[in-house]
Scaffold this motif. Structure first.
Motif, PDB file in Angstrom:
ATOM      1  N   GLY A 299     -47.478  56.486 -63.907  1.00 58.16           N
ATOM      2  CA  GLY A 299     -47.136  55.137 -64.362  1.00 58.16           C
ATOM      3  C   GLY A 299     -47.673  54.778 -65.736  1.00 58.16           C
ATOM      4  N   LYS A 300     -48.655  55.567 -66.235  1.00 57.00           N
ATOM      5  CA  LYS A 300     -49.170  55.286 -67.579  1.00 57.00           C
ATOM      6  C   LYS A 300     -48.337  56.041 -68.609  1.00 57.00           C
ATOM      7  CE  LYS A 300     -53.376  56.741 -66.872  1.00 57.00           C
ATOM      8  NZ  LYS A 300     -54.759  57.127 -67.039  1.00 57.00           N
ATOM      9  N   ARG A 301     -48.201  55.416 -69.780  1.00 60.66           N
ATOM     10  CA  ARG A 301     -47.555  56.139 -70.877  1.00 60.66           C
ATOM     11  C   ARG A 301     -48.530  56.231 -72.029  1.00 60.66           C
ATOM     12  NH1 ARG A 301     -42.879  55.156 -73.733  1.00 60.66           N
ATOM     13  NH2 ARG A 301     -43.331  52.934 -73.765  1.00 60.66           N
ATOM     14  N   GLY A 302     -48.370  57.253 -72.817  1.00 64.79           N
ATOM     15  CA  GLY A 302     -49.282  57.393 -73.943  1.00 64.79           C
ATOM     16  C   GLY A 302     -48.819  58.432 -74.922  1.00 64.79           C
ATOM     17  N   MET A 303     -49.725  58.779 -75.818  1.00 67.81           N
ATOM     18  CA  MET A 303     -49.404  59.768 -76.842  1.00 67.81           C
ATOM     19  C   MET A 303     -50.514  60.810 -76.892  1.00 67.81           C
ATOM     20  SD  MET A 303     -48.361  58.993 -80.751  1.00 67.81           S
ATOM     21  CE  MET A 303     -48.646  60.165 -82.058  1.00 67.81           C
ATOM     22  N   LYS A 304     -50.067  62.053 -76.932  1.00 64.08           N
ATOM     23  CA  LYS A 304     -51.016  63.164 -76.940  1.00 64.08           C
ATOM     24  C   LYS A 304     -50.966  63.872 -78.289  1.00 64.08           C
ATOM     25  CE  LYS A 304     -51.559  66.456 -73.409  1.00 64.08           C
ATOM     26  NZ  LYS A 304     -50.948  67.503 -72.570  1.00 64.08           N
ATOM     27  N   ILE A 305     -52.146  64.223 -78.788  1.00 65.36           N
ATOM     28  CA  ILE A 305     -52.245  64.998 -80.023  1.00 65.36           C
ATOM     29  C   ILE A 305     -52.885  66.338 -79.670  1.00 65.36           C
ATOM     30  CG2 ILE A 305     -53.202  65.079 -82.364  1.00 65.36           C
ATOM     31  CD1 ILE A 305     -53.862  62.065 -82.043  1.00 65.36           C
TER      32      ILE A 305
ATOM     33  N   ILE B 143     -58.782  74.495 -80.195  1.00 64.99           N
ATOM     34  CA  ILE B 143     -57.708  73.600 -79.763  1.00 64.99           C
ATOM     35  C   ILE B 143     -58.344  72.277 -79.346  1.00 64.99           C
ATOM     36  CG2 ILE B 143     -55.818  73.201 -78.137  1.00 64.99           C
ATOM     37  CD1 ILE B 143     -55.621  76.229 -77.781  1.00 64.99           C
ATOM     38  N   ILE B 144     -57.949  71.222 -80.010  1.00 67.57           N
ATOM     39  CA  ILE B 144     -58.470  69.905 -79.669  1.00 67.57           C
ATOM     40  C   ILE B 144     -57.316  69.054 -79.151  1.00 67.57           C
ATOM     41  CG2 ILE B 144     -59.562  67.801 -80.558  1.00 67.57           C
ATOM     42  CD1 ILE B 144     -61.107  69.605 -82.504  1.00 67.57           C
ATOM     43  N   THR B 145     -57.516  68.482 -77.973  1.00 68.95           N
ATOM     44  CA  THR B 145     -56.480  67.658 -77.356  1.00 68.95           C
ATOM     45  C   THR B 145     -57.008  66.242 -77.210  1.00 68.95           C
ATOM     46  OG1 THR B 145     -55.821  69.596 -76.089  1.00 68.95           O
ATOM     47  CG2 THR B 145     -54.912  67.486 -75.386  1.00 68.95           C
ATOM     48  N   ALA B 146     -56.220  65.274 -77.628  1.00 70.01           N
ATOM     49  CA  ALA B 146     -56.656  63.876 -77.511  1.00 70.01           C
ATOM     50  C   ALA B 146     -55.468  63.027 -77.062  1.00 70.01           C
ATOM     51  CB  ALA B 146     -57.188  63.377 -78.852  1.00 70.01           C
ATOM     52  N   ILE B 147     -55.760  62.055 -76.223  1.00 69.17           N
ATOM     53  CA  ILE B 147     -54.689  61.176 -75.713  1.00 69.17           C
ATOM     54  C   ILE B 147     -55.076  59.716 -75.915  1.00 69.17           C
ATOM     55  CG2 ILE B 147     -53.382  60.436 -73.666  1.00 69.17           C
ATOM     56  CD1 ILE B 147     -53.783  63.182 -72.477  1.00 69.17           C
ATOM     57  N   LYS B 148     -54.097  58.924 -76.286  1.00 64.59           N
ATOM     58  CA  LYS B 148     -54.265  57.472 -76.308  1.00 64.59           C
ATOM     59  C   LYS B 148     -53.270  56.894 -75.315  1.00 64.59           C
ATOM     60  CE  LYS B 148     -56.235  53.893 -78.130  1.00 64.59           C
ATOM     61  NZ  LYS B 148     -57.700  53.818 -78.139  1.00 64.59           N
ATOM     62  N   TRP B 149     -53.751  56.055 -74.402  1.00 67.45           N
ATOM     63  CA  TRP B 149     -52.855  55.429 -73.425  1.00 67.45           C
ATOM     64  C   TRP B 149     -52.389  54.072 -73.933  1.00 67.45           C
ATOM     65  CZ3 TRP B 149     -51.006  58.768 -70.261  1.00 67.45           C
ATOM     66  CH2 TRP B 149     -51.801  59.823 -69.794  1.00 67.45           C
ATOM     67  N   LEU B 150     -51.163  53.780 -73.573  1.00 70.31           N
ATOM     68  CA  LEU B 150     -50.580  52.485 -73.926  1.00 70.31           C
ATOM     69  C   LEU B 150     -51.141  51.445 -72.961  1.00 70.31           C
ATOM     70  CD1 LEU B 150     -48.335  51.697 -75.943  1.00 70.31           C
ATOM     71  CD2 LEU B 150     -46.687  52.036 -74.122  1.00 70.31           C
ATOM     72  N   ARG B 151     -51.592  50.309 -73.502  1.00 67.91           N
ATOM     73  CA  ARG B 151     -52.117  49.271 -72.613  1.00 67.91           C
ATOM     74  C   ARG B 151     -51.085  48.187 -72.352  1.00 67.91           C
ATOM     75  NH1 ARG B 151     -57.291  51.098 -73.307  1.00 67.91           N
ATOM     76  NH2 ARG B 151     -56.858  51.466 -75.497  1.00 67.91           N
TER      77      ARG B 151
END
Ligand SMILES: Nc1ncnc2c1ncn2[C@@H]1O[C@H](COP(=O)(O)OP(=O)(O)OP(=O)(O)O)[C@@H](O)[C@H]1O
Ligand SMILES: [Mg+2]
Lengths: 133, 118
Positions: A68-74, A125-133
């Protein structure tokens, strides 16, 4: 369908291209201006580190969805020298290049999730995510 | 790409309107110092209203411009930092807290006048 883009980092122009692509996707996903700036800044830090320490690599950005969460992954990946002491590079002010040493600890605070996977002489490898609030 | 530097009496006015890639940022640093030297400027206002992102590298370049200009005898005020940029800088742990700032160009000039006369 979920959007996915990658930008090759092998010059300073790659850094600019990656953050422009990042801002565009962040806007499309629906992030507000503050989170757009956070995501763009995080991408800029990771892309510059690739260029500076590994010479070349790739920034992949994608929309993600999880329960149910949406976000963006780098995902920032390179086949450079790797990071010897992952704890150390996460300290504010630690730098081997005369920088501010603000990059990696900064990215961790700007984003919601942050993982470093690095092996000496293999790459990082660096993975980062920001979730949409 | 070069960022134009305007001269107004003893001051330099700079409005950063382009995306700051590394090369542009470093060129800018060099140009500001050369211009201070050339014109004998006492103050510099750098307006960042159009800048949408400041990462650690650009923050370092800006901080260095301020320190270097101070060494040369010119005061620098940064103006117009966007809310999203300010929030991001604080998240990053970059406070730029030694750097004089003001809301816009006009207030930046007033601030310079105060600093130089006071
Ligand atoms: N992709 C990478 N490969 C190898 N080493 C890296 C990589 N990214 C970061 N490092 C190491 O981690 C250190 C800390 O990185 P960080 O981005 O936090 O600071 P910095 O790049 O030194 O300075 P700043 O980002 O503030 O300009 C670097 O100095 C470098 O030694
Ligand atoms: Mg860095």
């Amino acid at each position: 369908m979920q959007v996915q883009t990658h930008v090759d980092i092998n010059s300073e122009w790659g850094i600019v291209a990656a953050r422009q692509a990042g801002r565009k996707l962040a806007r499309e996903i629906g992030f507000g201006s503050v989170d757009q700036a956070r995501i763009t800044t995080a991408i800029s830090e990771l892309a510059r580190n690739i260029y500076l320490y590994a010479n070349q690599g790739q920034i992949k950005i994608e929309e993600v969805a999880d329960s149910g969460k949406r976000g963006m992954k780098i995902i920032a990946s390179d086949e450079g020298p790797g990071i010897k002491d992952v704890r150390r590079v996460m300290e504010d002010g630690f730098t081997t290049s005369g920088g501010l040493g603000a990059g990696l600890p900064g990215v961790k605070r700007l984003m919601d999730e942050f993982i470093i996977d690095s092996e000496m002489d293999e790459g990082t490898i660096i993975t980062a995510i920001k979730w949409l609030r | 790409m070069r960022i134009p530097i305007l001269k107004l009496h003893d001051y330099l006015l700079i409005s950063v309107q382009v995306e700051l890639d590394d090369q542009t940022a470093l060129q800018f640093q060099e140009d500001v110092l050369a211009k201070i030297h050339e014109e004998g400027s006492r103050g510099v206002v750098i307006d960042l209203t159009s800048v949408e992102m400041i990462d650690s590298f650009i923050a370092k370049v800006l901080g260095d411009v301020v320190d270097m200009s101070n060494l040369m005898g010119a005061k620098v005020v940064l103006t117009g930092i966007q809310p999203a940029v300010a929030i991001t800088l604080i998240d990053m742990g970059i406070a730029l807290d030694e750097v004089p700032t003001a809301l816009d160009l006009e207030q930046g000039l007033e601030r310079l006048q105060l600093e130089l006369e006071g």
